[in-house]
Design a protein around this motif. Structure first.
Motif, mmCIF file in Angstrom:
data_model
loop_
_atom_site.group_PDB
_atom_site.id
_atom_site.type_symbol
_atom_site.label_atom_id
_atom_site.label_comp_id
_atom_site.label_asym_id
_atom_site.label_seq_id
_atom_site.Cartn_x
_atom_site.Cartn_y
_atom_site.Cartn_z
ATOM 1 N N GLN A 17 -9.511 -8.867 15.214
ATOM 2 C CA GLN A 17 -10.862 -8.441 15.599
ATOM 3 C C GLN A 17 -10.889 -6.958 15.938
ATOM 4 O O GLN A 17 -11.812 -6.245 15.557
ATOM 5 N N ALA A 18 -9.897 -6.486 16.663
ATOM 6 C CA ALA A 18 -9.844 -5.072 17.046
ATOM 7 C C ALA A 18 -9.699 -4.170 15.824
ATOM 8 O O ALA A 18 -10.390 -3.151 15.707
ATOM 9 N N LEU A 19 -8.828 -4.553 14.891
ATOM 10 C CA LEU A 19 -8.641 -3.745 13.688
ATOM 11 C C LEU A 19 -9.886 -3.759 12.812
ATOM 12 O O LEU A 19 -10.282 -2.736 12.256
ATOM 13 N N ALA A 20 -10.523 -4.927 12.695
ATOM 14 C CA ALA A 20 -11.747 -5.026 11.899
ATOM 15 C C ALA A 20 -12.873 -4.216 12.541
ATOM 16 O O ALA A 20 -13.608 -3.503 11.859
ATOM 17 N N SER A 22 -12.667 -1.622 14.376
ATOM 18 C CA SER A 22 -12.450 -0.180 14.312
ATOM 19 C C SER A 22 -12.443 0.340 12.874
ATOM 20 O O SER A 22 -12.166 1.504 12.636
ATOM 21 N N LEU A 23 -12.725 -0.561 11.922
ATOM 22 C CA LEU A 23 -12.835 -0.211 10.501
ATOM 23 C C LEU A 23 -11.567 0.451 9.957
ATOM 24 O O LEU A 23 -11.618 1.379 9.159
ATOM 25 N N LYS A 24 -10.425 -0.059 10.388
ATOM 26 C CA LYS A 24 -9.143 0.489 9.952
ATOM 27 C C LYS A 24 -8.916 0.265 8.459
ATOM 28 O O LYS A 24 -9.376 -0.707 7.870
ATOM 29 N N VAL A 25 -8.161 1.183 7.861
ATOM 30 C CA VAL A 25 -7.711 1.059 6.482
ATOM 31 C C VAL A 25 -6.197 1.153 6.520
ATOM 32 O O VAL A 25 -5.640 2.102 7.065
ATOM 33 N N GLY A 26 -5.533 0.165 5.976
ATOM 34 C CA GLY A 26 -4.077 0.156 5.966
ATOM 35 C C GLY A 26 -3.541 -1.242 5.884
ATOM 36 O O GLY A 26 -4.208 -2.144 5.369
ATOM 37 N N SER A 27 -2.351 -1.424 6.410
ATOM 38 C CA SER A 27 -1.663 -2.706 6.316
ATOM 39 C C SER A 27 -1.122 -3.127 7.668
ATOM 40 O O SER A 27 -0.503 -2.336 8.371
ATOM 41 N N LEU A 28 -1.342 -4.384 7.986
ATOM 42 C CA LEU A 28 -0.781 -4.970 9.190
ATOM 43 C C LEU A 28 0.415 -5.810 8.768
ATOM 44 O O LEU A 28 0.268 -6.776 8.020
ATOM 45 N N ARG A 29 1.595 -5.423 9.210
ATOM 46 C CA ARG A 29 2.812 -6.191 8.933
ATOM 47 C C ARG A 29 2.954 -7.217 10.043
ATOM 48 O O ARG A 29 2.938 -6.877 11.230
ATOM 49 N N VAL A 30 3.094 -8.483 9.663
ATOM 50 C CA VAL A 30 3.222 -9.574 10.617
ATOM 51 C C VAL A 30 4.556 -10.261 10.326
ATOM 52 O O VAL A 30 4.814 -10.650 9.191
ATOM 53 N N VAL A 31 5.399 -10.393 11.361
ATOM 54 C CA VAL A 31 6.716 -11.005 11.178
ATOM 55 C C VAL A 31 6.971 -12.051 12.247
ATOM 56 O O VAL A 31 6.489 -11.947 13.370
ATOM 57 N N SER A 32 7.706 -13.070 11.856
ATOM 58 C CA SER A 32 8.168 -14.107 12.773
ATOM 59 C C SER A 32 9.478 -14.646 12.199
ATOM 60 O O SER A 32 9.477 -15.362 11.197
ATOM 61 N N LYS A 37 4.526 -11.127 6.348
ATOM 62 C CA LYS A 37 3.336 -10.952 5.521
ATOM 63 C C LYS A 37 2.722 -9.603 5.837
ATOM 64 O O LYS A 37 2.850 -9.091 6.955
ATOM 65 N N TYR A 38 2.078 -9.026 4.843
ATOM 66 C CA TYR A 38 1.312 -7.801 5.027
ATOM 67 C C TYR A 38 -0.149 -8.131 4.760
ATOM 68 O O TYR A 38 -0.480 -8.700 3.720
ATOM 69 N N ILE A 39 -1.002 -7.765 5.681
ATOM 70 C CA ILE A 39 -2.433 -8.002 5.539
ATOM 71 C C ILE A 39 -3.093 -6.671 5.206
ATOM 72 O O ILE A 39 -3.004 -5.718 5.991
ATOM 73 N N GLY A 40 -3.725 -6.601 4.039
ATOM 74 C CA GLY A 40 -4.415 -5.382 3.626
ATOM 75 C C GLY A 40 -5.792 -5.319 4.254
ATOM 76 O O GLY A 40 -6.595 -6.233 4.091
ATOM 77 N N LEU A 41 -6.051 -4.249 4.991
ATOM 78 C CA LEU A 41 -7.339 -4.054 5.662
ATOM 79 C C LEU A 41 -8.064 -2.869 5.036
ATOM 80 O O LEU A 41 -7.462 -1.828 4.773
ATOM 81 N N ASN A 42 -9.343 -3.051 4.809
ATOM 82 C CA ASN A 42 -10.153 -1.993 4.217
ATOM 83 C C ASN A 42 -11.483 -1.906 4.957
ATOM 84 O O ASN A 42 -12.401 -2.665 4.673
ATOM 85 N N TYR A 127 4.031 -7.379 15.267
ATOM 86 C CA TYR A 127 3.068 -6.705 14.399
ATOM 87 C C TYR A 127 3.361 -5.219 14.343
ATOM 88 O O TYR A 127 3.789 -4.627 15.330
ATOM 89 N N GLU A 128 3.092 -4.636 13.196
ATOM 90 C CA GLU A 128 3.104 -3.189 13.040
ATOM 91 C C GLU A 128 1.943 -2.840 12.124
ATOM 92 O O GLU A 128 1.701 -3.541 11.146
ATOM 93 N N PHE A 129 1.256 -1.770 12.435
ATOM 94 C CA PHE A 129 0.153 -1.327 11.584
ATOM 95 C C PHE A 129 0.576 -0.051 10.871
ATOM 96 O O PHE A 129 1.107 0.865 11.471
ATOM 97 N N TYR A 130 0.341 -0.033 9.561
ATOM 98 C CA TYR A 130 0.621 1.130 8.725
ATOM 99 C C TYR A 130 -0.699 1.644 8.174
ATOM 100 O O TYR A 130 -1.476 0.870 7.617
ATOM 101 N N SER A 131 -0.919 2.921 8.292
ATOM 102 C CA SER A 131 -2.174 3.475 7.795
ATOM 103 C C SER A 131 -2.069 3.847 6.317
ATOM 104 O O SER A 131 -2.626 4.821 5.854
ATOM 105 N N VAL A 132 -1.324 3.028 5.575
ATOM 106 C CA VAL A 132 -1.173 3.162 4.122
ATOM 107 C C VAL A 132 -1.247 1.763 3.515
ATOM 108 O O VAL A 132 -1.046 0.778 4.208
#
Length: 137
Positions: A17-20, A22-32, A37-42, A127-132
């Motif tokens: 919700q926070a990333l959406a 703030s209208l982020k563009v990039g990838s959220l890396r999620v690991v367990s 998985k990488y979630i592409g956000l636009n 989680y890690e967020f990449y702005s690419v």
């Protein structure tokens, strides 16, 4: 320069919700553990999920949606394996007119939602967020 930040303090739903918002563009890396998985956000929209091995196979989804017969799917998969057919399964099925573009779009949407929902069941998630885009992360 690639932006990267650890977001381990957030609950997954709150983080999305926070990333959406703030209208982020990039990838959220999620690991367990060994799962990743990488979630592409636009700009507030999830437009892709990248994973090394999906549990939600597109052919099986199309079969379950009754868009294609198992025999037809198996023939197309064999054609891909032999090299007679090439490209992503969805594209091949549309080009061969086994399914419609609308069927493919619905199945891809279903696959994306299932991949996303699976993350909510993971434990000890980081989680890690990449702005690419994910392919550059």
């Amino acid at each position: 320069m690639q932006g990267r930040s650890s977001l381990d303090v957030f609950d997954f739903g709150v983080l999305l919700q926070a990333l959406a918002g703030s209208l982020k563009v990039g990838s959220l890396r999620v690991v367990s553990g060994s799962k990743e998985k990488y979630i592409g956000l636009n700009r507030g929209t999830i437009d892709a999920i990248y994973t090394t091995r999906s549990r939600f196979r597109l052919g099986r989804i199309l079969y379950n949606m009754r868009c294609i017969e198992m025999e037809t799917l198996e023939k197309v998969l064999a054609g891909q394996k032999s090299g007679e057919l090439s490209g992503p399964i969805g594209k091949v099925l549309v080009e061969c007119e086994h399914i419609s573009q609308e069927d493919l779009d619905a199945a891809l949407h279903y696959q994306l939602v299932e991949e996303l929902l699976e993350i909510f069941y993971w434990s000890d998630v980081g989680y890690e967020f990449y702005s690419v885009p994910p392919e550059q992360a």
